[in-house]
Design a protein around this motif. Structure first.
Motif, short mmCIF file in Angstrom:
data_model
loop_
_atom_site.label_atom_id
_atom_site.label_comp_id
_atom_site.label_asym_id
_atom_site.label_seq_id
_atom_site.Cartn_x
_atom_site.Cartn_y
_atom_site.Cartn_z
N UNK A 115 17.33 68.22 -61.84
CA UNK A 115 17.50 69.68 -61.75
C UNK A 115 16.30 70.35 -61.10
N UNK A 116 16.59 71.44 -60.36
CA UNK A 116 15.55 72.26 -59.72
C UNK A 116 15.96 73.73 -59.87
N UNK A 117 15.09 74.51 -60.48
CA UNK A 117 15.31 75.94 -60.66
C UNK A 117 14.72 76.67 -59.44
N UNK A 118 15.59 77.26 -58.61
CA UNK A 118 15.15 77.85 -57.34
C UNK A 118 15.80 79.21 -57.16
N UNK A 119 15.22 79.97 -56.26
CA UNK A 119 15.78 81.23 -55.77
C UNK A 119 15.82 81.17 -54.25
N UNK A 120 16.39 82.19 -53.65
CA UNK A 120 16.50 82.20 -52.19
C UNK A 120 15.11 82.32 -51.56
N UNK A 122 12.85 79.75 -51.59
CA UNK A 122 11.92 78.77 -52.17
C UNK A 122 11.94 77.48 -51.37
N UNK A 123 10.83 76.75 -51.48
CA UNK A 123 10.71 75.42 -50.87
C UNK A 123 10.69 74.38 -51.98
N UNK A 170 17.88 74.07 -45.93
CA UNK A 170 17.53 73.54 -44.61
C UNK A 170 16.46 72.48 -44.79
N UNK A 171 16.64 71.35 -44.13
CA UNK A 171 15.66 70.26 -44.18
C UNK A 171 14.51 70.61 -43.24
N UNK A 189 -9.01 35.90 -65.90
CA UNK A 189 -8.26 35.37 -64.76
C UNK A 189 -9.02 35.77 -63.49
N UNK A 190 -9.35 34.81 -62.67
CA UNK A 190 -10.17 35.07 -61.48
C UNK A 190 -9.36 35.63 -60.31
N UNK A 191 -8.07 35.55 -60.40
CA UNK A 191 -7.25 36.06 -59.30
C UNK A 191 -7.05 37.56 -59.47
N UNK A 192 -6.93 38.25 -58.37
CA UNK A 192 -6.62 39.68 -58.37
C UNK A 192 -5.70 39.99 -57.19
N UNK A 193 -4.93 41.06 -57.35
CA UNK A 193 -3.94 41.44 -56.36
C UNK A 193 -4.15 42.91 -55.98
N UNK A 194 -4.22 43.19 -54.69
CA UNK A 194 -4.41 44.54 -54.19
C UNK A 194 -3.08 45.06 -53.65
N UNK A 195 -2.64 46.22 -54.18
CA UNK A 195 -1.37 46.82 -53.82
C UNK A 195 -1.64 48.15 -53.13
N UNK A 196 -1.04 48.33 -51.93
CA UNK A 196 -1.14 49.58 -51.19
C UNK A 196 0.22 50.29 -51.23
N UNK A 197 0.20 51.60 -51.46
CA UNK A 197 1.43 52.38 -51.51
C UNK A 197 1.20 53.74 -50.87
N UNK A 198 2.24 54.20 -50.18
CA UNK A 198 2.18 55.50 -49.52
C UNK A 198 3.60 56.08 -49.53
N UNK A 199 3.87 56.96 -50.49
CA UNK A 199 5.21 57.50 -50.67
C UNK A 199 5.44 58.67 -49.72
N UNK A 200 6.70 58.83 -49.35
CA UNK A 200 7.13 59.91 -48.47
C UNK A 200 8.09 60.82 -49.22
N UNK A 201 8.07 62.10 -48.92
CA UNK A 201 8.88 63.10 -49.61
C UNK A 201 9.61 63.95 -48.58
N UNK A 202 10.75 64.48 -49.00
CA UNK A 202 11.55 65.38 -48.16
C UNK A 202 11.35 66.81 -48.64
N UNK A 203 11.17 67.72 -47.69
CA UNK A 203 10.93 69.14 -48.00
C UNK A 203 12.19 69.93 -47.62
N UNK A 204 12.71 70.70 -48.58
CA UNK A 204 13.88 71.56 -48.37
C UNK A 204 13.47 73.02 -48.58
#
Length: 218
Positions: A115-120, A122-123, A170-171, A189-204
């Protein structure tokens, strides 16, 4: 001693009528008897061909053009429920024009179940990248749980009838967050794991929000 000899002589003269015990009988005779009792399997079609009797055609199933099939199809089609729009409550017909006349209307829309509470004007920044859309597309948002103003609120059950409002967005585009780097490691534990993340979002951007007229609705 003479009595034992006399008894043995008498037993030899009389014929033996007693059968030996069942466990002394041969097993081969019982199996052969069972094999002789089974009858040969004969195909009735092959037997009729050998006897020279012509084969009769089998009864055909009623086709779809027969009256029985047509009646069955009519019954099945009539049993299926037809989806008709629900009738509006008299209170909705009475108070919806007042809601439309008041400024500052708001709406609670649902996009992918959130759910998103919006008015005319709003982004909205969606917490995901919406698939299949490009910047400039206009989306019709037809799922809303609340539609209201300062004095009146229309509550849906669970959603408001989409014939009562029009909400369009409107997108604008997509944006990405800075690159995240996370190092995963366990104790002892001598092992290690490196994780990279870069999320993308849509603007309306909510471009239109209006309440429809109920005079043309049933």
């Amino acid at each position: 001693m003479s009595r034992a000899l006399l008894r043995s002589v008498l037993e030899l003269r009389t014929p033996i009528t007693r059968l030996p015990p069942s466990f002394l009988l041969p097993i081969r005779t019982a199996g052969a008897r069972c094999l002789h009792q089974t009858s040969q399997i004969v195909d009735p079609v092959q037997q009729q061909l050998e006897a020279g009797i012509p084969l009769q055609p089998q009864a055909q199933k009623p086709s779809s053009s027969s009256p029985i099939a047509e009646a069955a199809s009519n019954i099945s089609s009539s049993s299926q429920p037809t989806t008709q729009p629900a009738k509006l409550h008299p209170s909705v017909r009475q108070l919806l024009p007042i809601l439309a006349a008041q400024p500052g209307r708001y709406i609670t829309i649902h996009i992918h179940g959130k759910p998103y509470l919006v008015t005319e004007g709003d982004s909205v920044r969606l917490p995901f990248k919406m698939p299949g859309v490009t910047p400039g597309d206009v989306l019709r948002l037809n799922r809303a749980t609340n539609l209201g103003s300062r004095d009146y609120t229309l509550q849906g059950s669970p959603y408001v009838d989409e014939r009562l409002f029009e909400c369009r967005a409107v997108v604008i585009g997509t944006e990405a967050e800075p690159m995240r780097t996370l190092v995963k490691k366990k104790r002892r534990c001598r092992r290690k794991k490196t994780v990279h993340s870069k999320h993308r979002f849509t603007i309306l951007r909510i471009s239109e929000l209006k309440v429809c007229d109920v005079n043309g609705l049933d």
